[in-house]
Design a protein around this motif. Structure first.
Motif, short mmCIF file in Angstrom:
data_model
loop_
_atom_site.label_atom_id
_atom_site.label_comp_id
_atom_site.label_asym_id
_atom_site.label_seq_id
_atom_site.Cartn_x
_atom_site.Cartn_y
_atom_site.Cartn_z
N ASP A 11 0.81 -1.22 0.00
CA ASP A 11 0.00 0.00 0.00
C ASP A 11 0.85 1.28 0.00
OD1 ASP A 11 0.86 -0.04 2.62
OD2 ASP A 11 -1.14 -0.32 3.48
N LYS A 12 2.15 1.12 -0.08
CA LYS A 12 3.03 2.28 -0.19
C LYS A 12 3.58 2.45 -1.61
CE LYS A 12 3.11 4.42 3.71
NZ LYS A 12 2.82 5.87 3.69
N LEU A 13 3.17 1.56 -2.52
CA LEU A 13 3.69 1.62 -3.88
C LEU A 13 3.42 2.97 -4.55
CD1 LEU A 13 4.99 0.35 -6.38
CD2 LEU A 13 2.80 -0.75 -6.89
N GLY A 14 2.20 3.48 -4.37
CA GLY A 14 1.86 4.77 -4.99
C GLY A 14 2.75 5.89 -4.48
N ASP A 15 2.96 5.95 -3.18
CA ASP A 15 3.82 7.00 -2.61
C ASP A 15 5.26 6.87 -3.09
OD1 ASP A 15 1.65 7.96 -1.23
OD2 ASP A 15 2.22 7.12 0.71
N VAL A 16 5.73 5.62 -3.22
CA VAL A 16 7.10 5.41 -3.67
C VAL A 16 7.24 5.83 -5.14
CG1 VAL A 16 8.88 3.68 -4.16
CG2 VAL A 16 7.63 3.62 -1.99
N LYS A 17 6.25 5.46 -5.97
CA LYS A 17 6.29 5.87 -7.38
C LYS A 17 6.35 7.39 -7.50
CE LYS A 17 2.72 3.65 -9.01
NZ LYS A 17 1.71 3.14 -9.98
N GLN A 18 5.54 8.07 -6.69
CA GLN A 18 5.54 9.53 -6.77
C GLN A 18 6.87 10.11 -6.30
OE1 GLN A 18 1.93 11.40 -5.50
NE2 GLN A 18 2.92 13.41 -5.25
N ALA A 19 7.42 9.58 -5.23
CA ALA A 19 8.71 10.07 -4.73
C ALA A 19 9.81 9.85 -5.77
CB ALA A 19 9.06 9.37 -3.41
N LEU A 20 9.75 8.71 -6.46
CA LEU A 20 10.75 8.42 -7.51
C LEU A 20 10.61 9.41 -8.67
CD1 LEU A 20 10.80 4.53 -7.57
CD2 LEU A 20 12.72 6.06 -7.02
N ALA A 21 9.38 9.66 -9.09
CA ALA A 21 9.17 10.59 -10.20
C ALA A 21 9.70 11.98 -9.82
CB ALA A 21 7.69 10.66 -10.55
N GLU A 22 9.45 12.38 -8.56
CA GLU A 22 9.89 13.72 -8.12
C GLU A 22 11.41 13.84 -8.09
OE1 GLU A 22 7.77 14.47 -4.46
OE2 GLU A 22 5.87 14.56 -5.55
N VAL A 23 12.12 12.75 -7.81
CA VAL A 23 13.58 12.80 -7.76
C VAL A 23 14.18 12.59 -9.16
CG1 VAL A 23 14.22 10.39 -7.28
CG2 VAL A 23 15.46 12.25 -6.14
N GLY A 24 13.32 12.43 -10.17
CA GLY A 24 13.81 12.30 -11.54
C GLY A 24 14.12 10.89 -11.96
N ALA A 25 13.56 9.89 -11.25
CA ALA A 25 13.79 8.48 -11.59
C ALA A 25 12.46 7.76 -11.74
CB ALA A 25 14.65 7.82 -10.50
N PRO A 26 11.68 8.11 -12.78
CA PRO A 26 10.32 7.55 -12.90
C PRO A 26 10.27 6.10 -13.38
CG PRO A 26 10.80 8.93 -14.80
CD PRO A 26 11.98 9.07 -13.86
N SER A 27 11.34 5.62 -14.01
CA SER A 27 11.32 4.26 -14.58
C SER A 27 11.48 3.23 -13.47
CB SER A 27 12.47 4.08 -15.57
OG SER A 27 12.41 5.06 -16.58
N LEU A 28 10.65 2.19 -13.53
CA LEU A 28 10.77 1.16 -12.50
C LEU A 28 10.08 -0.13 -12.91
CD1 LEU A 28 8.44 2.22 -9.52
CD2 LEU A 28 7.92 2.31 -11.92
N THR A 29 10.46 -1.21 -12.24
CA THR A 29 9.84 -2.52 -12.44
C THR A 29 9.32 -3.00 -11.09
OG1 THR A 29 11.26 -3.04 -14.31
CG2 THR A 29 10.25 -4.91 -13.18
N VAL A 30 8.08 -3.51 -11.09
CA VAL A 30 7.41 -3.90 -9.85
C VAL A 30 7.09 -5.40 -9.88
CG1 VAL A 30 5.34 -3.56 -8.43
CG2 VAL A 30 6.36 -1.61 -9.65
N THR A 31 7.40 -6.10 -8.80
CA THR A 31 7.10 -7.53 -8.69
C THR A 31 6.38 -7.79 -7.37
OG1 THR A 31 9.26 -7.92 -9.73
CG2 THR A 31 8.11 -9.85 -8.88
N ASN A 32 5.34 -8.63 -7.41
CA ASN A 32 4.69 -9.06 -6.17
C ASN A 32 5.54 -10.14 -5.53
OD1 ASN A 32 2.30 -7.46 -6.34
ND2 ASN A 32 1.63 -8.82 -8.00
N VAL A 33 5.94 -9.93 -4.29
CA VAL A 33 6.79 -10.89 -3.58
C VAL A 33 6.23 -11.11 -2.18
CG1 VAL A 33 8.85 -10.15 -4.87
CG2 VAL A 33 8.33 -9.11 -2.64
#
Ligand SMILES: Nc1ncnc2c1ncn2[C@@H]1O[C@H](COP(=O)(O)OP(=O)(O)OP(=O)(O)O)[C@@H](O)[C@H]1O
Ligand SMILES: Nc1ncnc2c1ncn2[C@@H]1O[C@H](COP(=O)(O)OP(=O)(O)OP(=O)(O)O)[C@@H](O)[C@H]1O
Ligand SMILES: Nc1ncnc2c1ncn2[C@@H]1O[C@H](COP(=O)(O)OP(=O)(O)OP(=O)(O)O)[C@@H](O)[C@H]1O
Ligand SMILES: [Mg+2]
Ligand SMILES: [Mg+2]
Ligand SMILES: [Mg+2]
Lengths: 112, 112, 112
Positions: A11-33
């Motif tokens: 449930d923190k994925l959305g906040d992490v995606k936004q924080a990454l975009a803000e720091v200039g690193a929007p690209s990412l890969t997500v896996t359910n683990v």
């Protein structure tokens, strides 16, 4: 180039995606683990039977960066993922030797 | 030893597997993932509501090689995964320090 | 710091977790994956049609350690995962440059 690998609460994925975009690193890969950290397994009850919950659902986020310091990416993820409760997650930094963008054929830092 | 990590279109998995086998690197691990690259999130409509598609289904392919140059493996994957459209994927090369084959107990390059 | 990445039989996950806990490395992340090793694809029959099974279900286990030798972790996983039959799995050791515990903000070996 570095790969930042983070295991965080789903449930923190959305906040992490936004924080990454803000720091200039929007690209990412997500896996359910699922996983566990250092605390002992948690005991529960189900229909009168005791059971042990030892693996918790998490999401793994992988982000490769070239021009942004890995530390800034780590800080952004940590900020997005933080609640202060046990189980908030871990972030690891791994070296990456080369990168390749399939569409363009670019390699190295430009390909990230 | 190197680990080649590739995120590609799910419908290109067959072509990538074949390209890997042809280059002499048939061993691989496949994970269902989702992710995004550098383009901005795509807007869509569903039942009159606007929504944002920001994570696309991809497959992650991991191949560890010892005797084959990582570059040849990267080229094989890129060839199998290429369509020329945005979203074709990325390939990263990570260093691997040791390997172990569980059945035989072999270690190092022989174990890959 | 090292990340030990193992692909093993799903029904050996319990034994591997126990072996890891006994060697002092209880923390881990588990992913459902599929893969193939070096043997050729297996042919089967389904409703009279021949088909090829070329990817087998496995689990991927990732464990980052700082104070325990990677070799001890590899040995523990190998012991837990071993049956002696083809398909027992592979274990790889990757370098890790930094770690961060989200709840506490600790970094480096202390964060693992
Ligand atoms: N050393 C590790 N190696 C691999 N994965 C790990 C490791 N430590 C934690 N993880 C992953 O991160 C997830 C969250 O870990 P968690 O936050 O519980 O770590 P912790 O050290 O127990 O910290 P806390 O005391 O805050 O709970 C785990 O479920 C697991 O998926
Ligand atoms: N820097 C990165 N770190 C981690 N994963 C990445 C990164 N870049 C791309 N990916 C993964 O690769 C997938 C495909 O990326 P994609 O091909 O869209 O990259 P791109 O740079 O946007 O290139 P294009 O312009 O051709 O679309 C993403 O969905 C994501 O899973
Ligand atoms: N070189 C590799 N790169 C990435 N993943 C691998 C590699 N080799 C094996 N794997 C993963 O490990 C799983 C088990 O491999 P497996 O034990 O069949 O290896 P093997 O070399 O064929 O050994 P065996 O002869 O004992 O079967 C595969 O399904 C795949 O997910
Ligand atoms: Mg914990
Ligand atoms: Mg893209
Ligand atoms: Mg095999």
């Amino acid at each position: 180039m570095k790969m930042i690998v983070a295991m965080v609460r789903p449930d923190k994925l959305g906040d992490v995606k936004q924080a990454l975009a803000e720091v200039g690193a929007p690209s990412l890969t997500v896996t359910n683990v699922s996983g566990r950290g250092s605390q002992p397994a948690k005991k529960g009850q189900w229909r009168g039977e005791e059971y042990v919950v030892d693996l918790h659902q998490k999401v793994k986020i992988e982000t490769v960066v070239a021009d942004i310091p890995a530390e800034d990416v780590v800080d952004a993820i940590a900020e997005g993922a933080h609640t202060g409760e046990k189980g908030d997650g871990k972030i690891f930094v791994l070296p990456v030797e080369d990168a390749h963008q399939v569409r363009t054929g670019k390699t190295g830092p430009e390909a990230v």
